[in-house]
Scaffold this motif. Sequence first.
Motif, PDB file in Angstrom:
ATOM      1  N   GLN A   1      -9.506  -2.314   3.893  1.00  0.00           N
ATOM      2  CA  GLN A   1      -9.129  -1.898   5.242  1.00  0.00           C
ATOM      3  C   GLN A   1     -10.376  -1.432   5.998  1.00  0.00           C
TER       4      GLN A   1
ATOM      5  N   ASN B   1      -1.025   6.289   5.980  1.00  0.00           N
ATOM      6  CA  ASN B   1      -1.328   4.870   5.793  1.00  0.00           C
ATOM      7  C   ASN B   1      -2.801   4.587   6.073  1.00  0.00           C
ATOM      8  N   ARG B   2      -3.646   5.504   5.636  1.00  0.00           N
ATOM      9  CA  ARG B   2      -5.095   5.338   5.728  1.00  0.00           C
ATOM     10  C   ARG B   2      -5.692   5.598   4.366  1.00  0.00           C
ATOM     11  N   ARG B   3      -6.818   4.978   4.107  1.00  0.00           N
ATOM     12  CA  ARG B   3      -7.444   5.159   2.802  1.00  0.00           C
ATOM     13  C   ARG B   3      -7.969   6.574   2.642  1.00  0.00           C
TER      14      ARG B   3
ATOM     15  N   TYR C   1      -6.625  -0.041  -0.380  1.00  0.00           N
ATOM     16  CA  TYR C   1      -7.139   0.517   0.862  1.00  0.00           C
ATOM     17  C   TYR C   1      -8.619   0.250   1.047  1.00  0.00           C
TER      18      TYR C   1
ATOM     19  N   ARG D   1       0.805  -1.223   0.000  1.00  0.00           N
ATOM     20  CA  ARG D   1       0.000   0.000   0.000  1.00  0.00           C
ATOM     21  C   ARG D   1       0.837   1.272   0.000  1.00  0.00           C
TER      22      ARG D   1
END
Length: 161
Positions: free
Chosen positions: A130, A76-78, A127, A3
């Motif tokens: 997630q 590191n988040r959508r 993502y 990712r």
Amino acid sequence: MVRRPVAWVVAVVLFVEALGVAALNWFLGIVVDRQDMSLAGLDPDMMSTSSKAGGIVFGLYFALCGLVALLVALRNRRPAGFGRILLISVAVVHGLLGAFAWGLLGWPEFLFMVVVLALIVLLLMTYDGQEAPAAAEPEDTAPQGGDGGSPLTSPPAPTTP
């Protein structure tokens, strides 16, 4: 995971593409200005100005999309909300540019656009799976009765005889 590296690559590619699009349109505006010719009665100064303005607008658009990809890589988040819409729109733009590149420029430029499109779609899709930590945990599966209740709910009310 894949990712974060994909998000970094997409961010770098979009920033480079923003500079390239802005520089190319600025150069084309200078060329039109120096030719001092009219195309179907259009004012050459207006064509030059609109080419430069278009380059700045599209350069800022690609840079904003690159900023969204950079934030995805850092956090590191959508992407959510407007950032997700921007990334979807830049994917559509690259699909259209790829179709135009195939017809007007040739297969190497088409291949570049398809690779960038694939990277953006990969960024969006990796993502998607997630979940939020609270949603990933199963709900209370303890049998009703007894002291297996959730700490967030109140205990059952006492009954009167």
